[in-house]
Design an enzyme around this catalytic site. Structure first.
Site, PDB file in Angstrom:
ATOM      1  N   ARG A 163      -9.175 -31.050-104.219  1.00 15.35           N
ATOM      2  CA  ARG A 163      -8.346 -32.070-104.875  1.00 15.35           C
ATOM      3  C   ARG A 163      -8.298 -33.305-103.969  1.00 15.35           C
ATOM      4  O   ARG A 163      -8.135 -33.170-102.759  1.00 15.35           O
ATOM      5  CB  ARG A 163      -6.925 -31.559-105.151  1.00 15.35           C
ATOM      6  CG  ARG A 163      -6.898 -30.405-106.181  1.00 15.35           C
ATOM      7  CD  ARG A 163      -5.501 -30.157-106.683  1.00 15.35           C
ATOM      8  NE  ARG A 163      -5.032 -31.203-107.595  1.00 15.35           N
ATOM      9  CZ  ARG A 163      -3.761 -31.293-108.028  1.00 15.35           C
ATOM     10  NH1 ARG A 163      -2.868 -30.410-107.632  1.00 15.35           N
ATOM     11  NH2 ARG A 163      -3.407 -32.251-108.850  1.00 15.35           N
ATOM     12  N   GLN A 166       4.852 -30.313-115.309  1.00 16.26           N
ATOM     13  CA  GLN A 166       5.434 -29.672-114.123  1.00 16.26           C
ATOM     14  C   GLN A 166       6.953 -29.742-114.134  1.00 16.26           C
ATOM     15  O   GLN A 166       7.623 -28.870-113.576  1.00 16.26           O
ATOM     16  CB  GLN A 166       4.912 -30.342-112.836  1.00 16.26           C
ATOM     17  CG  GLN A 166       3.465 -30.043-112.514  1.00 16.26           C
ATOM     18  CD  GLN A 166       2.537 -31.111-113.034  1.00 16.26           C
ATOM     19  OE1 GLN A 166       2.796 -31.744-114.051  1.00 16.26           O
ATOM     20  NE2 GLN A 166       1.423 -31.319-112.354  1.00 16.26           N
ATOM     21  N   LYS A 184       2.916 -38.278-108.699  1.00 18.17           N
ATOM     22  CA  LYS A 184       2.489 -37.908-110.049  1.00 18.17           C
ATOM     23  C   LYS A 184       2.548 -39.095-111.016  1.00 18.17           C
ATOM     24  O   LYS A 184       3.493 -39.884-110.981  1.00 18.17           O
ATOM     25  CB  LYS A 184       3.400 -36.764-110.528  1.00 18.17           C
ATOM     26  CG  LYS A 184       3.119 -36.209-111.904  1.00 18.17           C
ATOM     27  CD  LYS A 184       1.682 -35.776-112.103  1.00 18.17           C
ATOM     28  CE  LYS A 184       1.213 -34.767-111.079  1.00 18.17           C
ATOM     29  NZ  LYS A 184      -0.276 -34.595-111.093  1.00 18.17           N
ATOM     30  N   ALA A 224       1.828 -31.276-102.905  1.00 14.73           N
ATOM     31  CA  ALA A 224       1.128 -31.638-101.671  1.00 14.73           C
ATOM     32  C   ALA A 224       1.377 -30.668-100.500  1.00 14.73           C
ATOM     33  O   ALA A 224       0.409 -30.182 -99.882  1.00 14.73           O
ATOM     34  CB  ALA A 224       1.498 -33.069-101.290  1.00 14.73           C
ATOM     35  N   ARG A 243       0.047 -25.853-106.370  1.00  7.92           N
ATOM     36  CA  ARG A 243      -0.067 -27.307-106.460  1.00  7.92           C
ATOM     37  C   ARG A 243       1.134 -27.882-105.714  1.00  7.92           C
ATOM     38  O   ARG A 243       1.998 -27.161-105.231  1.00  7.92           O
ATOM     39  CB  ARG A 243      -0.194 -27.813-107.905  1.00  7.92           C
ATOM     40  CG  ARG A 243       0.364 -26.968-108.992  1.00  7.92           C
ATOM     41  CD  ARG A 243       1.846 -26.882-108.983  1.00  7.92           C
ATOM     42  NE  ARG A 243       2.441 -28.199-108.961  1.00  7.92           N
ATOM     43  CZ  ARG A 243       3.658 -28.481-108.559  1.00  7.92           C
ATOM     44  NH1 ARG A 243       4.461 -27.533-108.090  1.00  7.92           N
ATOM     45  NH2 ARG A 243       4.152 -29.712-108.566  1.00  7.92           N
ATOM     46  N   ASP A 285       2.581 -37.455-102.869  1.00 11.40           N
ATOM     47  CA  ASP A 285       1.329 -36.794-102.484  1.00 11.40           C
ATOM     48  C   ASP A 285       0.653 -37.473-101.311  1.00 11.40           C
ATOM     49  O   ASP A 285      -0.169 -36.888-100.621  1.00 11.40           O
ATOM     50  CB  ASP A 285       0.366 -36.750-103.666  1.00 11.40           C
ATOM     51  CG  ASP A 285       0.894 -35.797-104.715  1.00 11.40           C
ATOM     52  OD1 ASP A 285       1.737 -36.223-105.521  1.00 11.40           O
ATOM     53  OD2 ASP A 285       0.513 -34.617-104.665  1.00 11.40           O
TER      54      ASP A 285
HETATM   55  C1  LIG Z   1       6.760 -31.894-102.737  1.00  8.15           C
HETATM   56  S1  LIG Z   1       5.538 -32.126-103.856  1.00  8.15           S
HETATM   57  C2  LIG Z   1       5.236 -33.861-104.060  1.00  8.15           C
HETATM   58  C3  LIG Z   1       4.106 -34.097-104.978  1.00  8.15           C
HETATM   59  O1  LIG Z   1       3.032 -33.309-104.587  1.00  8.15           O
HETATM   60  C4  LIG Z   1       4.487 -33.805-106.444  1.00  8.15           C
HETATM   61  O2  LIG Z   1       5.474 -34.713-106.842  1.00  8.15           O
HETATM   62  C5  LIG Z   1       3.250 -33.941-107.294  1.00  8.15           C
HETATM   63  O3  LIG Z   1       2.881 -35.037-107.676  1.00  8.15           O
HETATM   64  C6  LIG Z   1       2.471 -32.728-107.547  1.00  8.15           C
HETATM   65  O4  LIG Z   1       1.324 -32.952-108.309  1.00  8.15           O
HETATM   66  P1  LIG Z   1       0.436 -31.709-108.761  1.00  8.15           P
HETATM   67  O5  LIG Z   1      -0.653 -32.334-109.583  1.00  8.15           O
HETATM   68  O6  LIG Z   1       1.326 -30.789-109.527  1.00  8.15           O
HETATM   69  O7  LIG Z   1      -0.106 -31.073-107.497  1.00  8.15           O
END
Ligand SMILES: CSC[C@@H](O)[C@@H](O)C(=O)COP(=O)(O)O
Length: 373
Positions: free
Chosen positions: A89, A202, A254, A54, A52, A243
């Site tokens: 996703r 996370q 997030k 981005a 997971r 993201d």
């Molecule tokens: C460098 S990662 C930036 C974002 O992808 C991160 O903050 C995030 O929101 C991740 O969400 P996730 O749902 O865990 O994939």
């Protein structure tokens, strides 16, 4: 970065050229490494969040296309793979960016040349991500250095972060964590407030784990504590990941990021977003209206996963039978709440002009592609 002193990336190719990932569902309690091979393996790994974040979602999709090209490199398989992986996703734009990039490189080639070219480009995408994040770290370091210089001797710079925009969310370094690692290397005292980041935690599971492994001083806080800490002057700086960031600087990240930005604004705390350029979506401007927000299973709200005192990873229910969870996974922070974007090319204001000035070449290329150029 390192796990128990051993260098790791979140995705890599082993000596036989096979793709391997850390299955992040079991961290911090178990380090499970799994191979991915078929297109379905890749789709499952992204959809069910074995990987997971981005940038890592993008790199994984690129390798997914490459593996598929070994099985069937026809035009039809290329298109179908784009569709299948793209449907995993909806929010992180790096997924579409990486799939488009693979398509751009592979489509003009004869099918017999596609598998080798696909692995080359997927390896490059992974390497580029590492380098982008390293540079984000250097550029963010300047910011932390400036704040450190204004503090009493030896007092740590207190940084709050949300979710995991650390190395497990990228191929290496992380985005939001890279300036922190660079500050540590430069001998600047830092301390990180880690939002636990309900519902999937996370922050508690991944950010705390990686900071712990790297010896970065940190405190885990509940998502609702950030505003209080800011009111009491305990946060010098917020750095989060993203993201998808629009062409005018609206930041999708997030769920809960927006509330942190509001609290930061109200308390004059600088709110920065670590933004790799593949995370900019040049096709959208109004983040609130145009970015699709992933709705996930309500069971992520009503249940929590952890390790019991027998050492077993287990899930428990925390709400009454019959109560349903509503689970939007991301939110949008409007550009006016963002102090700046820490990118691989430097720190940029969150507005359309500044972004176009810093990334004019990328913006033009995206517009050309959109118009079939
Ligand atoms: C460098 S990662 C930036 C974002 O992808 C991160 O903050 C995030 O929101 C991740 O969400 P996730 O749902 O865990 O994939």
């Amino acid at each position: 970065m390192k796990i128990d002193g051993k260098p790791f990336r979140s995705i890599w190719r082993d000596d036989a050229g096979e793709v391997r990932i850390i299955d992040q569902r079991w961290l911090p309690h178990e380090l499970r490494i799994v191979p991915l091979d078929s297109r379905e393996d890749f789709a499952t790994a992204i959809r069910d969040m074995w990987v997971r974040g981005a940038p890592l979602i993008g790199a994984t999709a690129a390798y997914g296309v490459a593996c598929q090209m070994r099985r069937d490199a026809s035009d039809a398989a290329l298109s179908e793979t784009w569709e299948i992986l793209h449907a995993t996703r909806p929010t992180a734009i790096n997924l579409r960016w990486a799939l488009d990039e693979m398509d751009r490189v592979l489509r003009p080639l004869p099918p017999g040349d596609r598998a080798a070219a696909a692995f080359r480009r997927a390896d490059e995408i992974a390497e580029e991500d590492v380098e982008i994040n390293r540079r984000i770290g250097e550029n963010g370091l300047a910011l932390i250095r400036e704040i450190a210089a204004a503090k009493p001797d030896g007092a740590p710079v207190n940084i709050l972060t949300h979710c995991n925009a650390g190395w497990p969310a990228t191929v290496d370094w992380g985005t939001a964590t890279s300036p922190i690692y660079h500050a540590m290397e430069a001998g600047i005292a830092v301390h990180v407030f880690v939002d636990e980041t309900r519902p999937r935690n996370q922050g508690a599971q991944l950010t705390a784990w990686e900071l712990n492994s790297a010896g970065v001083p940190h405190s885990l806080i509940v998502d609702n504590a950030g505003g209080h800490l800011m009111q009491h002057g305990e946060v010098d700086l917020v750095i989060v990941g993203t993201d998808r960031t629009t062409a005018r600087g609206d930041v999708c990240n997030k769920i809960g990021t927006y509330l942190k930005a509001l609290a930061a604004k109200a308390n004059d705390v600088p709110f920065y977003v670590a933004l790799p350029s593949p995370t900019i979506d040049w096709t959208v401007t109004d983040g609130l209206r145009e970015i699709p927000i992933e709705e996930r299973d309500g069971a992520e709200i009503t249940h929590v996963q952890g390790r019991d005192d027998q050492g077993r990873i287990t899930t428990v229910q925390i709400s009454p039978d019959g109560t349903e969870g509503r689970n939007p996974a991301f939110d949008v922070t409007p550009a006016e709440l963002v102090t700046g974007l820490i990118t691989e090319r430097g720190i940029c204001s969150a507005n359309a002009d500044a972004m176009a000035q810093m990334f004019g070449d990328l913006k033009n290329a995206a517009q050309d592609r959109r118009h079939g150029g």
